[in-house]
Design a protein around this motif. Structure first.
Motif, PDB file in Angstrom:
ATOM      1  N   GLY A  23      -7.493  24.102  79.624  1.00  0.00           N
ATOM      2  CA  GLY A  23      -7.783  22.928  80.442  1.00  0.00           C
ATOM      3  C   GLY A  23      -7.848  23.264  81.926  1.00  0.00           C
ATOM      4  O   GLY A  23      -8.703  22.760  82.649  1.00  0.00           O
ATOM      5  N   GLY A  24      -6.946  24.118  82.391  1.00  0.00           N
ATOM      6  CA  GLY A  24      -6.969  24.541  83.796  1.00  0.00           C
ATOM      7  C   GLY A  24      -8.222  25.320  84.136  1.00  0.00           C
ATOM      8  O   GLY A  24      -8.826  25.145  85.202  1.00  0.00           O
ATOM      9  N   VAL A  25      -8.631  26.191  83.219  1.00  0.00           N
ATOM     10  CA  VAL A  25      -9.853  26.970  83.417  1.00  0.00           C
ATOM     11  C   VAL A  25     -11.056  26.034  83.430  1.00  0.00           C
ATOM     12  O   VAL A  25     -11.980  26.184  84.233  1.00  0.00           O
ATOM     13  CB  VAL A  25     -10.002  28.043  82.310  1.00  0.00           C
ATOM     14  N   VAL A  40      -6.847  24.700  92.092  1.00  0.00           N
ATOM     15  CA  VAL A  40      -5.810  25.729  92.241  1.00  0.00           C
ATOM     16  C   VAL A  40      -4.554  25.329  91.472  1.00  0.00           C
ATOM     17  O   VAL A  40      -3.953  26.154  90.766  1.00  0.00           O
ATOM     18  CB  VAL A  40      -5.509  26.000  93.733  1.00  0.00           C
ATOM     19  N   ILE A  41      -4.156  24.073  91.584  1.00  0.00           N
ATOM     20  CA  ILE A  41      -2.977  23.596  90.846  1.00  0.00           C
ATOM     21  C   ILE A  41      -3.194  23.791  89.343  1.00  0.00           C
ATOM     22  O   ILE A  41      -2.298  24.254  88.623  1.00  0.00           O
ATOM     23  CB  ILE A  41      -2.678  22.115  91.179  1.00  0.00           C
ATOM     24  N   LEU A  70      -5.157  25.975  87.844  1.00  0.00           N
ATOM     25  CA  LEU A  70      -5.137  27.403  87.498  1.00  0.00           C
ATOM     26  C   LEU A  70      -3.723  27.977  87.527  1.00  0.00           C
ATOM     27  O   LEU A  70      -3.377  28.823  86.693  1.00  0.00           O
ATOM     28  CB  LEU A  70      -6.064  28.193  88.424  1.00  0.00           C
ATOM     29  N   VAL A  71      -2.905  27.500  88.450  1.00  0.00           N
ATOM     30  CA  VAL A  71      -1.499  27.935  88.466  1.00  0.00           C
ATOM     31  C   VAL A  71      -0.813  27.433  87.193  1.00  0.00           C
ATOM     32  O   VAL A  71      -0.088  28.190  86.525  1.00  0.00           O
ATOM     33  CB  VAL A  71      -0.770  27.443  89.736  1.00  0.00           C
ATOM     34  N   GLY A  72      -1.051  26.195  86.821  1.00  0.00           N
ATOM     35  CA  GLY A  72      -0.493  25.667  85.577  1.00  0.00           C
ATOM     36  C   GLY A  72      -0.953  26.462  84.376  1.00  0.00           C
ATOM     37  O   GLY A  72      -0.174  26.771  83.467  1.00  0.00           O
ATOM     38  N   MET A  73      -2.219  26.819  84.354  1.00  0.00           N
ATOM     39  CA  MET A  73      -2.762  27.634  83.262  1.00  0.00           C
ATOM     40  C   MET A  73      -2.035  28.969  83.176  1.00  0.00           C
ATOM     41  O   MET A  73      -1.650  29.411  82.088  1.00  0.00           O
ATOM     42  CB  MET A  73      -4.261  27.850  83.507  1.00  0.00           C
ATOM     43  N   ALA A  74      -1.830  29.613  84.321  1.00  0.00           N
ATOM     44  CA  ALA A  74      -1.154  30.916  84.330  1.00  0.00           C
ATOM     45  C   ALA A  74       0.291  30.797  83.846  1.00  0.00           C
ATOM     46  O   ALA A  74       0.776  31.657  83.103  1.00  0.00           O
ATOM     47  CB  ALA A  74      -1.205  31.522  85.737  1.00  0.00           C
ATOM     48  N   VAL A  75       0.968  29.733  84.238  1.00  0.00           N
ATOM     49  CA  VAL A  75       2.344  29.524  83.777  1.00  0.00           C
ATOM     50  C   VAL A  75       2.364  29.322  82.265  1.00  0.00           C
ATOM     51  O   VAL A  75       3.166  29.940  81.546  1.00  0.00           O
ATOM     52  CB  VAL A  75       2.989  28.318  84.503  1.00  0.00           C
ATOM     53  N   ILE A  76       1.478  28.480  81.759  1.00  0.00           N
ATOM     54  CA  ILE A  76       1.438  28.208  80.317  1.00  0.00           C
ATOM     55  C   ILE A  76       1.153  29.473  79.530  1.00  0.00           C
ATOM     56  O   ILE A  76       1.821  29.766  78.522  1.00  0.00           O
ATOM     57  CB  ILE A  76       0.394  27.125  79.993  1.00  0.00           C
TER      58      ILE A  76
END
Length: 111
Positions: A67-69, A95-96, A98-104
């Motif tokens: 979803g972030g992507v 950006v928020i 993509l940061v969430g995506m990276a954390v997940i």
């Protein structure tokens, strides 16, 4: 290497899903015809397949992270394909996401 593969798969999935949706949009909303819609449906089907190639086995995690992507990729697609100019809030939101995506996807987890 797994993170690099995962990132390539996310980018490929974004290309097929966003591109497929854009083709359907063009076919219907811009009256470009059934061929555009058909190509869009094919691209969307390929997206569904590409998403299954992620190394993580958890469907919910993969789709949530994607979803972030999708958010950032959709804005980028609009810039490239439609001349859309995102404002600072669009960019901040991307950006928020993509940061969430990276954390997940990539946060260390206990086995």
């Amino acid at each position: 290497m797994l993170v690099a593969r995962s990132v390539v798969l996310f980018l490929s999935a974004a290309l097929f899903e966003i591109g497929g949706a854009w083709l359907v949009w063009q076919g219907i909303r811009e009256h470009k015809g059934v061929a555009w819609i058909g190509l869009g449906v094919i691209a969307l089907s390929i997206y569904g397949f590409v998403a299954t190639l992620q190394p993580d086995a958890n469907f919910g995690r993969i789709l949530a992270a994607y979803g972030g992507v999708f958010v950032a990729g959709s804005l980028a697609w609009g810039v490239i394909a439609d001349g859309f100019r995102p404002d600072r809030w669009d960019m901040t939101g991307a950006v928020i996401c993509l940061v969430g995506m990276a954390v997940i996807m990539y946060a260390p987890r206990g086995q």
